[in-house]
Design a protein around this motif. Structure first.
Motif, mmCIF file in Angstrom:
data_model
loop_
_atom_site.group_PDB
_atom_site.id
_atom_site.type_symbol
_atom_site.label_atom_id
_atom_site.label_comp_id
_atom_site.label_asym_id
_atom_site.label_seq_id
_atom_site.Cartn_x
_atom_site.Cartn_y
_atom_site.Cartn_z
ATOM 1 N N GLY A 15 -17.354 21.467 61.029
ATOM 2 C CA GLY A 15 -15.908 21.398 60.889
ATOM 3 C C GLY A 15 -15.280 20.676 62.070
ATOM 4 N N MET A 16 -14.455 19.651 61.785
ATOM 5 C CA MET A 16 -13.870 18.827 62.834
ATOM 6 C C MET A 16 -12.345 18.957 62.836
ATOM 7 N N ASN A 17 -11.757 18.836 64.009
ATOM 8 C CA ASN A 17 -10.307 18.883 64.174
ATOM 9 C C ASN A 17 -9.712 17.509 63.879
ATOM 10 N N THR A 18 -9.467 17.222 62.607
ATOM 11 C CA THR A 18 -8.915 15.935 62.197
ATOM 12 C C THR A 18 -7.662 16.144 61.347
ATOM 13 N N PRO A 19 -6.881 15.074 61.108
ATOM 14 C CA PRO A 19 -5.673 15.198 60.275
ATOM 15 C C PRO A 19 -5.951 15.512 58.809
ATOM 16 N N GLN A 20 -7.210 15.478 58.417
ATOM 17 C CA GLN A 20 -7.580 15.759 57.022
ATOM 18 C C GLN A 20 -6.921 17.031 56.479
ATOM 19 N N PHE A 21 -6.768 18.018 57.314
ATOM 20 C CA PHE A 21 -6.305 19.325 56.846
ATOM 21 C C PHE A 21 -4.783 19.401 56.729
ATOM 22 N N ASP A 22 -4.108 18.330 57.113
ATOM 23 C CA ASP A 22 -2.658 18.250 56.932
ATOM 24 C C ASP A 22 -2.259 17.343 55.777
ATOM 25 N N TRP A 23 -3.099 16.356 55.443
ATOM 26 C CA TRP A 23 -2.664 15.418 54.414
ATOM 27 C C TRP A 23 -3.585 15.345 53.198
ATOM 28 N N SER A 24 -4.596 16.185 53.132
ATOM 29 C CA SER A 24 -5.410 16.246 51.917
ATOM 30 C C SER A 24 -4.689 17.051 50.835
ATOM 31 N N ARG A 25 -4.946 16.735 49.599
ATOM 32 C CA ARG A 25 -4.338 17.472 48.480
ATOM 33 C C ARG A 25 -4.895 18.893 48.457
ATOM 34 N N SER A 26 -4.020 19.871 48.282
ATOM 35 C CA SER A 26 -4.437 21.269 48.336
ATOM 36 C C SER A 26 -3.680 22.106 47.314
ATOM 37 N N PRO A 66 -16.832 27.521 63.751
ATOM 38 C CA PRO A 66 -16.135 26.951 64.905
ATOM 39 C C PRO A 66 -15.806 25.467 64.695
ATOM 40 N N ILE A 67 -14.712 25.037 65.318
ATOM 41 C CA ILE A 67 -14.175 23.697 65.123
ATOM 42 C C ILE A 67 -14.520 22.830 66.328
ATOM 43 N N PHE A 68 -14.840 21.566 66.075
ATOM 44 C CA PHE A 68 -15.182 20.626 67.146
ATOM 45 C C PHE A 68 -14.207 19.453 67.147
ATOM 46 N N GLN A 69 -13.991 18.907 68.334
ATOM 47 C CA GLN A 69 -13.145 17.721 68.455
ATOM 48 C C GLN A 69 -13.889 16.496 67.906
ATOM 49 N N PRO A 70 -13.150 15.536 67.351
ATOM 50 C CA PRO A 70 -13.816 14.365 66.761
ATOM 51 C C PRO A 70 -14.607 13.529 67.762
ATOM 52 N N GLU A 71 -14.292 13.642 69.040
ATOM 53 C CA GLU A 71 -15.057 12.887 70.037
ATOM 54 C C GLU A 71 -16.511 13.345 70.109
ATOM 55 N N VAL A 72 -16.771 14.607 69.787
ATOM 56 C CA VAL A 72 -18.162 15.092 69.745
ATOM 57 C C VAL A 72 -18.937 14.309 68.693
ATOM 58 N N ALA A 73 -18.330 14.129 67.524
ATOM 59 C CA ALA A 73 -18.962 13.345 66.460
ATOM 60 C C ALA A 73 -19.070 11.880 66.846
ATOM 61 N N ALA A 74 -18.021 11.339 67.470
ATOM 62 C CA ALA A 74 -18.008 9.914 67.803
ATOM 63 C C ALA A 74 -19.134 9.551 68.761
ATOM 64 N N ARG A 75 -19.372 10.399 69.743
ATOM 65 C CA ARG A 75 -20.468 10.111 70.689
ATOM 66 C C ARG A 75 -21.814 10.093 69.976
ATOM 67 N N ALA A 76 -21.988 10.993 69.021
ATOM 68 C CA ALA A 76 -23.247 11.026 68.270
ATOM 69 C C ALA A 76 -23.394 9.792 67.386
ATOM 70 N N ARG A 130 -8.083 25.289 69.596
ATOM 71 C CA ARG A 130 -9.264 26.027 69.137
ATOM 72 C C ARG A 130 -10.534 25.166 69.110
ATOM 73 N N ALA A 131 -10.384 23.869 69.258
ATOM 74 C CA ALA A 131 -11.514 22.963 69.048
ATOM 75 C C ALA A 131 -12.349 22.801 70.322
ATOM 76 N N ARG A 132 -13.642 22.710 70.126
ATOM 77 C CA ARG A 132 -14.580 22.550 71.236
ATOM 78 C C ARG A 132 -14.771 21.073 71.561
ATOM 79 N N ARG A 133 -14.737 20.759 72.846
ATOM 80 C CA ARG A 133 -14.881 19.369 73.285
ATOM 81 C C ARG A 133 -16.343 18.942 73.451
ATOM 82 N N HIS A 134 -17.231 19.910 73.513
ATOM 83 C CA HIS A 134 -18.635 19.607 73.753
ATOM 84 C C HIS A 134 -19.516 20.491 72.872
ATOM 85 N N SER A 135 -20.723 20.007 72.625
ATOM 86 C CA SER A 135 -21.728 20.777 71.892
ATOM 87 C C SER A 135 -23.048 20.653 72.638
ATOM 88 N N PHE A 136 -23.504 21.764 73.209
ATOM 89 C CA PHE A 136 -24.779 21.726 73.927
ATOM 90 C C PHE A 136 -25.919 21.360 72.978
#
Length: 336
Positions: A187-198, A209-219, A293-299
């Protein structure tokens, strides 16, 4: 990723795609930016140039194969041979299966699955004759385990897995040196959860737990530079995939009990425009509303990306342990 590499990122205007664009820009890459909203792409392009890269704005709906092909052609016309293609564009619907309309299922599949097919084919038309290049598929833990209220999105992500596995075998059969890799996300902290149809009664949120998108970007950028088959980002991704392999029936029941609540906040859902069929105005950037709430790093992710180094360090430790006498010799003469 070295200076001047040519990269295309789909879904480049927001969320994980926007974070990936910034990460490539920090390494001096030339980045083709593919998404529907031209204004957000121009903002992303300004960020790329401020960070030391070069940008090309390519407004495009990835469900249109001809438009994707034109974007790839424009990128090579501008900078030359394509080195990396990152598929990251997505749309989704939060709703039970029986409340999701046929055109909504179709649209999610057209963007979130067929968009990857179109992007991959456009990249391979250029990479295969040169026998080099990398295609990165941004995947999800939900590609291996469906959850309630996201049947359309989970179906699209599952389809990407099947498509990618088939293609990988074909590339191996052809002895192609083009590399195909997948980066699966939690689960990532992105705008998806504000503008997706629901159609949920309360506001949507990523499954914690939620992660910041920079964690994904580095990977993703790491995957573009190394020949790894796949990368799992975050311990929740690993746990989800392993749990579904070992006891899918248990996950069925667990998700039936908690899967609804964990995808919603306590706030009532607000009526607002969604981005399923057309982009919504504004530029939220890479982050959603869960920064606190989002984590900036993932060990786990760091260890995954550095597993060769860690294995070498462990081997040295074992060698030192076995080379030392045990038990240690006492210093001096024994007392009478």
């Amino acid at each position: 990723m070295s200076q001047g590499h040519v990269v295309v990122v789909t879904g480049a205007s927001a969320g994980v795609g926007r974070a990936v664009v910034r990460e490539f820009a920090r390494r001096g890459a030339r980045v083709g930016l593919v998404a529907r909203d031209a204004e957000r792409l121009r903002e992303a392009a300004r960020e790329v140039e401020a960070l030391g890269g070069e940008a090309l704005v390519l407004p495009c709906d990835v469900s249109d194969s001809q438009a994707v092909e034109a974007a790839a052609e424009a990128t090579e016309r501008r900078w030359g041979a394509l080195d990396v293609w990152v598929n990251c564009a997505m749309v989704t619907v939060f709703a039970p299966v029986m409340e999701t309309q046929p055109d909504e299922f179709r649209r999610v599949m057209e963007v979130t699955f067929l968009g990857y097919v179109h992007g991959t084919q456009a990249a391979l038309r250029r990479m295969r004759p040169r026998d080099r290049g990398t295609v990165v598929q941004v995947g999800s833990a939900l590609a291996f385990r469906g959850i309630p209220l996201q049947a359309a999105y989970c179906s699209a992500k599952h389809a990407i897995v099947g498509f990618t596995e088939s293609l990988r075998s074909e590339l191996l059969h052809d002895k192609s040196r083009v590399h195909l890799t997948v980066v699966d996300l939690p689960g990532m902290n992105t705008p998806q959860f504000d503008w997706s149809r629901s159609r949920m009664p309360r506001q949507a949120q990523p499954v914690p737990p939620i992660f910041q998108p920079e964690v994904a970007a580095r990977a993703v950028v790491w995957a573009a530079r190394h020949r790894r088959r796949s990368i799992r980002v975050g311990m929740p991704t690993v746990e989800t995939i392993l749990g579904n392999r070992l006891a899918p029936w248990l996950l069925d029941r667990y998700l039936a009990r908690v899967g609804y609540a964990r995808q919603m906040t306590r706030a009532p859902r607000r009526q607002r425009a969604d981005n399923l069929f057309s982009p919504v105005p504004g530029d939220p950037g890479a982050h959603g509303r869960f920064d606190s709430r989002a984590r900036r790093h993932s060990f786990q992710t760091w260890a995954n990306l550095h597993r060769g180094w860690l294995a070498g360090l462990a081997a040295v430790g074992v060698a030192l342990a076995f080379s030392s006498p045990w038990p240690p010799r006492s210093a001096g003469r024994p007392r009478a």
